[in-house]
Design a protein around this motif. Sequence first.
Motif, PDB file in Angstrom:
ATOM      1  N   PRO A   1       0.870  -7.195 -15.879  1.00 19.06           N
ATOM      2  CA  PRO A   1       1.010  -8.415 -16.666  1.00 19.06           C
ATOM      3  C   PRO A   1       0.890  -9.637 -15.768  1.00 19.06           C
ATOM      4  N   ASN A   2       0.345 -10.712 -16.315  1.00 15.36           N
ATOM      5  CA  ASN A   2       0.224 -11.952 -15.551  1.00 15.36           C
ATOM      6  C   ASN A   2       1.391 -12.888 -15.872  1.00 15.36           C
ATOM      7  N   CYS A   3       1.639 -13.856 -14.984  1.00 10.83           N
ATOM      8  CA  CYS A   3       2.699 -14.851 -15.213  1.00 10.83           C
ATOM      9  C   CYS A   3       2.119 -16.243 -15.459  1.00 10.83           C
ATOM     10  N   ASP A   4       1.322 -16.733 -14.507  1.00  6.96           N
ATOM     11  CA  ASP A   4       0.661 -18.028 -14.662  1.00  6.96           C
ATOM     12  C   ASP A   4      -0.552 -18.050 -13.732  1.00  6.96           C
ATOM     13  N   HIS A   5      -1.149 -19.229 -13.526  1.00  3.25           N
ATOM     14  CA  HIS A   5      -2.376 -19.296 -12.730  1.00  3.25           C
ATOM     15  C   HIS A   5      -2.171 -18.797 -11.301  1.00  3.25           C
ATOM     16  N   ALA A   6      -0.959 -18.967 -10.772  1.00  4.71           N
ATOM     17  CA  ALA A   6      -0.704 -18.613  -9.378  1.00  4.71           C
ATOM     18  C   ALA A   6      -0.702 -17.113  -9.125  1.00  4.71           C
ATOM     19  N   THR A   7      -0.446 -16.321 -10.150  1.00  4.05           N
ATOM     20  CA  THR A   7      -0.386 -14.871  -9.955  1.00  4.05           C
ATOM     21  C   THR A   7      -1.730 -14.184 -10.216  1.00  4.05           C
ATOM     22  N   ILE A   8      -2.703 -14.933 -10.725  1.00  3.66           N
ATOM     23  CA  ILE A   8      -3.997 -14.323 -11.065  1.00  3.66           C
ATOM     24  C   ILE A   8      -4.748 -13.798  -9.834  1.00  3.66           C
ATOM     25  N   PRO A   9      -4.874 -14.554  -8.740  1.00  2.00           N
ATOM     26  CA  PRO A   9      -5.663 -14.050  -7.607  1.00  2.00           C
ATOM     27  C   PRO A   9      -5.161 -12.719  -7.054  1.00  2.00           C
ATOM     28  N   GLY A  10      -3.852 -12.598  -6.849  1.00  3.57           N
ATOM     29  CA  GLY A  10      -3.303 -11.356  -6.318  1.00  3.57           C
ATOM     30  C   GLY A  10      -3.500 -10.191  -7.272  1.00  3.57           C
ATOM     31  N   MET A  11      -3.338 -10.467  -8.556  1.00  7.41           N
ATOM     32  CA  MET A  11      -3.533  -9.433  -9.571  1.00  7.41           C
ATOM     33  C   MET A  11      -4.980  -8.971  -9.603  1.00  7.41           C
ATOM     34  N   MET A  12      -5.916  -9.916  -9.581  1.00  4.14           N
ATOM     35  CA  MET A  12      -7.327  -9.566  -9.661  1.00  4.14           C
ATOM     36  C   MET A  12      -7.810  -8.848  -8.396  1.00  4.14           C
ATOM     37  N   GLU A  13      -7.209  -9.184  -7.263  1.00  4.29           N
ATOM     38  CA  GLU A  13      -7.555  -8.480  -6.031  1.00  4.29           C
ATOM     39  C   GLU A  13      -7.219  -6.995  -6.145  1.00  4.29           C
ATOM     40  N   LEU A  14      -6.052  -6.695  -6.716  1.00  9.66           N
ATOM     41  CA  LEU A  14      -5.648  -5.302  -6.910  1.00  9.66           C
ATOM     42  C   LEU A  14      -6.544  -4.613  -7.930  1.00  9.66           C
TER      43      LEU A  14
ATOM     44  N   CYS B   1      -5.636   0.041 -11.563  1.00 14.03           N
ATOM     45  CA  CYS B   1      -4.789  -1.152 -11.709  1.00 14.03           C
ATOM     46  C   CYS B   1      -5.477  -2.070 -12.714  1.00 14.03           C
ATOM     47  N   LEU B   2      -4.946  -2.138 -13.908  1.00  7.06           N
ATOM     48  CA  LEU B   2      -5.617  -2.833 -15.000  1.00  7.06           C
ATOM     49  C   LEU B   2      -4.891  -4.142 -15.322  1.00  7.06           C
ATOM     50  N   PRO B   3      -5.610  -5.275 -15.280  1.00  2.41           N
ATOM     51  CA  PRO B   3      -4.968  -6.571 -15.463  1.00  2.41           C
ATOM     52  C   PRO B   3      -4.883  -7.043 -16.913  1.00  2.41           C
ATOM     53  N   MET B   4      -3.838  -7.792 -17.173  1.00  2.00           N
ATOM     54  CA  MET B   4      -3.706  -8.578 -18.397  1.00  2.00           C
ATOM     55  C   MET B   4      -3.845 -10.041 -17.985  1.00  2.00           C
TER      56      MET B   4
ATOM     57  N   ASP C   1       0.821  -1.210   0.000  1.00  3.77           N
ATOM     58  CA  ASP C   1       0.000   0.000   0.000  1.00  3.77           C
ATOM     59  C   ASP C   1       0.856   1.262   0.000  1.00  3.77           C
ATOM     60  N   ALA C   2       1.945   1.233   0.756  1.00  2.83           N
ATOM     61  CA  ALA C   2       2.849   2.392   0.784  1.00  2.83           C
ATOM     62  C   ALA C   2       3.507   2.587  -0.576  1.00  2.83           C
ATOM     63  N   MET C   3       3.891   1.482  -1.223  1.00  6.50           N
ATOM     64  CA  MET C   3       4.477   1.559  -2.558  1.00  6.50           C
ATOM     65  C   MET C   3       3.487   2.163  -3.542  1.00  6.50           C
ATOM     66  N   LEU C   4       2.224   1.735  -3.455  1.00  7.75           N
ATOM     67  CA  LEU C   4       1.200   2.267  -4.355  1.00  7.75           C
ATOM     68  C   LEU C   4       0.923   3.737  -4.061  1.00  7.75           C
ATOM     69  N   ASP C   5       0.939   4.119  -2.790  1.00  6.97           N
ATOM     70  CA  ASP C   5       0.758   5.531  -2.448  1.00  6.97           C
ATOM     71  C   ASP C   5       1.859   6.383  -3.072  1.00  6.97           C
ATOM     72  N   ARG C   6       3.085   5.857  -3.053  1.00  8.27           N
ATOM     73  CA  ARG C   6       4.191   6.601  -3.679  1.00  8.27           C
ATOM     74  C   ARG C   6       3.954   6.739  -5.180  1.00  8.27           C
ATOM     75  N   ALA C   7       3.384   5.701  -5.785  1.00 18.12           N
ATOM     76  CA  ALA C   7       3.092   5.744  -7.217  1.00 18.12           C
ATOM     77  C   ALA C   7       2.035   6.802  -7.521  1.00 18.12           C
ATOM     78  N   TRP C   8       0.930   6.771  -6.773  1.00 19.76           N
ATOM     79  CA  TRP C   8      -0.124   7.761  -7.032  1.00 19.76           C
ATOM     80  C   TRP C   8       0.397   9.166  -6.799  1.00 19.76           C
ATOM     81  N   ASN C   9       1.204   9.348  -5.748  1.00 19.56           N
ATOM     82  CA  ASN C   9       1.762  10.673  -5.446  1.00 19.56           C
ATOM     83  C   ASN C   9       2.745  11.151  -6.501  1.00 19.56           C
ATOM     84  N   ALA C  10       3.331  10.188  -7.240  1.00 21.04           N
ATOM     85  CA  ALA C  10       4.270  10.539  -8.312  1.00 21.04           C
ATOM     86  C   ALA C  10       3.540  10.891  -9.612  1.00 21.04           C
ATOM     87  N   GLY C  11       2.201  10.805  -9.575  1.00 16.52           N
ATOM     88  CA  GLY C  11       1.427  11.188 -10.757  1.00 16.52           C
ATOM     89  C   GLY C  11       1.037  10.035 -11.653  1.00 16.52           C
ATOM     90  N   ILE C  12       1.142   8.808 -11.135  1.00 12.97           N
ATOM     91  CA  ILE C  12       0.728   7.652 -11.921  1.00 12.97           C
ATOM     92  C   ILE C  12      -0.799   7.578 -11.934  1.00 12.97           C
TER      93      ILE C  12
END
Length: 255
Positions: free
Chosen positions: A35-48, A56-59, A18-29
């Motif tokens: 990007p996804n890697c395999d089935h194991a990374t989908i849940p965390g990506m979709m949660e965001l 936060c837009l998923p592939m 969350d702190a990392m994302l706050d820094r991103a938003w504050n930087a003007g993002i």
Amino acid sequence: MIETHAHIYSDDYAEDRDAMLDRAWNAGIEQIWMPNCDHATIPGMMELAERFPGKCLPMIGLHPTYVKDDFETELTIIEEWLDKASFIAIGEIGMDLFWDKTFREQQEKAFLYQCKLARKHNLWIDIHSRSAFWETVKLIEEFGDPNLKGIFHCFTGTLDEANKAIELGFKLGIGGVATFKNGGLDKVIPFVDIEHLVLETDAPYLAPVPYRGKRNEVAYIDLVAQRVADLKQITKQEAIIATSENARKMLVKAS
């Protein structure tokens, strides 16, 4: 500013996501493309994606270094997700012959199949190509659909390679390597029209100077923007405006 490629679901951010994302938003993002890697990374990506809709837009895709003998099972999972959720692209997909060539044939099959999925669902592709640029180009040409578009993520190639990617209708994803002393992009970026460039970090990997070798994060994309501006002899704001507009155009559905 649009971050076109960051693995913000990575365990590298488990302690301070969350702190990392706050820094991103504050930087003007304004958007982070995941990007996804395999089935194991989908849940965390979709949660965001659910926590930060429109930001936060998923592939969805099977990363080439995750392609093994069971790649067809992974592709089935991707197809199931395509039928029940919204994604901006198929990715990251491609070829990686840097670490291991054991599954080269499977990588080729997985790439071509995912190109078919991209066209079926009217999406672009996000390409990972390491030590395999011309092999990937050959597959794109073999696929033979001029409506297949996308981004060569983490582009670190030569000017000839850049021109070939552009000829095929692809953007070049420029990240931290552009800031490396011997990264080679100082021989490419000045000679490529900025309309072909988008910015990325590939966080948590490939942090730009002066953070090289440390954990990368989205806010550091500002350093990439400055480097592109310096190489193009324009202001950083001009580089941000141009590359962000290039990225926004990617979100318009292909024909």
